[in-house]
Design a protein around this motif. Structure first.
Motif, PDB file in Angstrom:
ATOM      1  N   PHE A 423      85.691 -14.657 -84.079  1.00  0.00           N
ATOM      2  CA  PHE A 423      84.423 -14.479 -84.804  1.00  0.00           C
ATOM      3  C   PHE A 423      83.724 -15.828 -85.001  1.00  0.00           C
ATOM      4  CE2 PHE A 423      81.574 -13.948 -88.391  1.00  0.00           C
ATOM      5  CZ  PHE A 423      80.960 -12.749 -88.089  1.00  0.00           C
ATOM      6  N   ARG A 424      82.425 -15.854 -84.713  1.00  0.00           N
ATOM      7  CA  ARG A 424      81.637 -17.084 -84.880  1.00  0.00           C
ATOM      8  C   ARG A 424      80.483 -16.800 -85.832  1.00  0.00           C
ATOM      9  NH1 ARG A 424      79.460 -18.626 -79.261  1.00  0.00           N
ATOM     10  NH2 ARG A 424      79.829 -20.824 -79.747  1.00  0.00           N
ATOM     11  N   ASN A 425      80.385 -17.616 -86.839  1.00  0.00           N
ATOM     12  CA  ASN A 425      79.253 -17.533 -87.746  1.00  0.00           C
ATOM     13  C   ASN A 425      78.390 -18.766 -87.488  1.00  0.00           C
ATOM     14  OD1 ASN A 425      77.579 -16.773 -89.853  1.00  0.00           O
ATOM     15  ND2 ASN A 425      79.168 -16.815 -91.415  1.00  0.00           N
ATOM     16  N   TRP A 426      77.149 -18.754 -87.924  1.00  0.00           N
ATOM     17  CA  TRP A 426      76.292 -19.915 -87.695  1.00  0.00           C
ATOM     18  C   TRP A 426      75.193 -19.952 -88.731  1.00  0.00           C
ATOM     19  CZ3 TRP A 426      76.262 -15.433 -84.940  1.00  0.00           C
ATOM     20  CH2 TRP A 426      75.060 -14.715 -84.900  1.00  0.00           C
ATOM     21  N   PHE A 427      74.723 -21.125 -89.022  1.00  0.00           N
ATOM     22  CA  PHE A 427      73.607 -21.310 -89.949  1.00  0.00           C
ATOM     23  C   PHE A 427      72.862 -22.556 -89.536  1.00  0.00           C
ATOM     24  CE2 PHE A 427      74.749 -18.097 -93.059  1.00  0.00           C
ATOM     25  CZ  PHE A 427      73.521 -17.850 -93.669  1.00  0.00           C
ATOM     26  N   GLN A 428      71.633 -22.633 -89.981  1.00  0.00           N
ATOM     27  CA  GLN A 428      70.865 -23.857 -89.741  1.00  0.00           C
ATOM     28  C   GLN A 428      71.356 -24.924 -90.720  1.00  0.00           C
ATOM     29  OE1 GLN A 428      68.014 -24.942 -91.793  1.00  0.00           O
ATOM     30  NE2 GLN A 428      67.130 -23.078 -92.655  1.00  0.00           N
ATOM     31  N   PRO A 429      71.140 -26.207 -90.405  1.00  0.00           N
ATOM     32  CA  PRO A 429      71.809 -27.274 -91.175  1.00  0.00           C
ATOM     33  C   PRO A 429      71.209 -27.568 -92.536  1.00  0.00           C
ATOM     34  CG  PRO A 429      70.494 -28.220 -89.393  1.00  0.00           C
ATOM     35  CD  PRO A 429      70.434 -26.730 -89.219  1.00  0.00           C
TER      36      PRO A 429
END
Ligand code: FE2
Length: 443
Positions: A423-429
């Motif tokens: 599972f990969r999650n992501w967000f802007q910095p």
């Protein structure tokens, strides 16, 4: 168990899992006081009322016609509640509370939609040969989409003032642990990213598909997450004022938003106060610090270290010194349970770092899953052969812009099914509201 019996069980489980996921989003909305339903706790996001309709309209828009041939009964709401917003650039939303339907209207829509879908799902799962060939994947998408909202709604409601919320029972006090984080040597080896096809029926989003091995050179990783007391030293040393530690964009963002400490902290005279989900307490020094990617990176620069890459995270979390097959979870093959970490909606707030030694990885790195997502320095990008999911093409592809970073692990409000390795999650910095922490590496 035969293949047919397994298939029947999976199908039956899917419906009860969807009902369980609904209980999770219902629970989050129960936190909101009636008079706060039209509040907008985060300026870049929708008002709370939108999400009350959205988690249901999403299921309806995904399944009703495509999977079951059901006719729309409220096309206006189907459209109104279709899309969330990702706060990158652009202006802030300007809608007014009166632009939205009443809570009662939304709840009537939700109720009818659940009834129609439940009936259709029951029927379809009993006659799999007649149903849509991708029904199973679509139901998985509905379940995980909803569970992700159960988590991101908690980030949002964290910003809602305590007197606009109804406190839910808190997890009892965690055993206070004082740990000393140290660098753990991780020898060179391979790391498998992505969902392995031999894992059978396991669901994965489009960005997880395509297992591949990467060589990871030797490196050293901090044994524990950066705790509030560690980060306090950075704040006190003037880290937020030290231009050399920040990228140009991060510096501009910090100045514009006037950020001088983690968003979960508040200064009160000489004291630091911490904003928990339901109130304020003195800064809990042993909890992992929750910060944006930009703040985590500045801290790592201050120590002359870096954030790990996605592959380094995998190697430290799932690899073993013997170099045999990688583990399913940092602790081994067993399913997630309370002894292994702070996840699966167990608590509304973090536990002290190192409070779950039974969840440590083979290399002795703690809390890699649970208690806060972990920032990596890897920009979110597709694996080779990436194909967008036909019935949700923008889920990942809309974010392959080099402006989002991969997060791994999971937070106290991450459902157990999304603690899977791939599972990969992501967000802007520059979004400081996420339950995201970090640890540094030397490589
Ligand atoms: Fe959504």
């Amino acid at each position: 168990m035969g293949a047919l019996a397994t298939a029947v069980r999976i199908r039956h489980d899917l419906h009860s899992r969807l009902i369980g996921a609904r209980a999770r989003t219902d629970e989050v909305f129960q936190v909101v006081r009636e008079e706060a339903m039209y509040d907008r706790p985060i300026a870049e996001r929708h008002r709370i009322i939108f999400y009350l309709g959205h988690v249901e309209a999403f299921d309806w828009n995904l399944l009703s016609q495509r999977a079951f041939g059901l006719r729309p009964f409220h096309p206006g709401f189907d459209q109104l509640f279709a899309f969330g917003i990702d706060p990158v650039g652009g202006g802030l939303p300007t809608d007014k509370p009166t632009d939205w339907p009443t809570r009662e209207e939304v709840e009537r829509y939700n109720h009818r939609l659940r009834e129609e879908l439940d009936h259709a799902i029951e029927h379809a799962l009993q006659r799999p040969e007649e149903g849509h060939p991708q029904l199973i994947s679509m139901l998985e998408v509905a379940i995980e989409h909803r569970l992700m909202h159960a988590e991101t709604l908690a980030y949002m409601l964290h910003r809602l003032p305590a007197d606009r919320k109804i406190a839910r029972p808190e997890q009892g006090a965690w055993k206070a642990v004082r740990v000393k984080s140290h660098l753990v040597e991780i020898p060179a080896g391979r790391a498998t990213l992505g969902l392995e096809s031999d894992s059978g029926d396991e669901f994965g989003w489009d960005n997880e598909i395509g297992a591949h091995e990467l060589d990871v050179a030797e490196f050293a990783m901090e044994s524990h997450n950066v705790a509030n007391h560690d980060f306090l030293r950075f704040v006190q040393a003037g880290g937020y004022q030290n231009r050399s530690l920040w990228s140009e964009e991060a510096w501009a963002w910090k100045a514009k938003e006037d950020i001088e400490h983690p968003m979960f902290w508040r200064r009160e005279g000489n004291l630091w106060v911490y904003r928990t989900m339901f109130g304020e307490i003195r800064l809990p020094l042993e909890w992992p610090v929750y910060v944006s990617h930009a703040e985590a990176t500045a801290y790592a620069n201050w120590l002359g270290r870096k954030l790990p890459t996605e592959a380094q995270f995998h190697r430290a979390a799932y690899g073993t010194p013997e170099g045999k097959r990688e583990r399913r979870y940092p602790w081994g093959e067993e399913a997630p349970s309370a002894a292994r970490g702070n996840f699966d909606f167990r608590s509304w707030d973090p536990s002290p770092v190192g409070a779950h030694p039974a969840g440590a990885s083979a290399f002795g790195v703690h809390d890699m899953v649970g208690n806060g997502w972990e920032w990596t320095r890897t920009a979110f990008a597709p694996f080779s052969g990436f194909t967008p999911m036909p019935f949700y093409p923008g889920y990942s592809a809309n974010f392959f812009d080099g402006k989002h970073y991969v997060m791994k692990g999971g937070s106290p409000r991450t459902a157990a099914c999304m603690l899977r390795r791939s599972f990969r999650n992501w967000f802007q910095p520059h979004y400081p509201y996420v339950y995201a922490t970090f640890r540094c590496v030397e490589d």
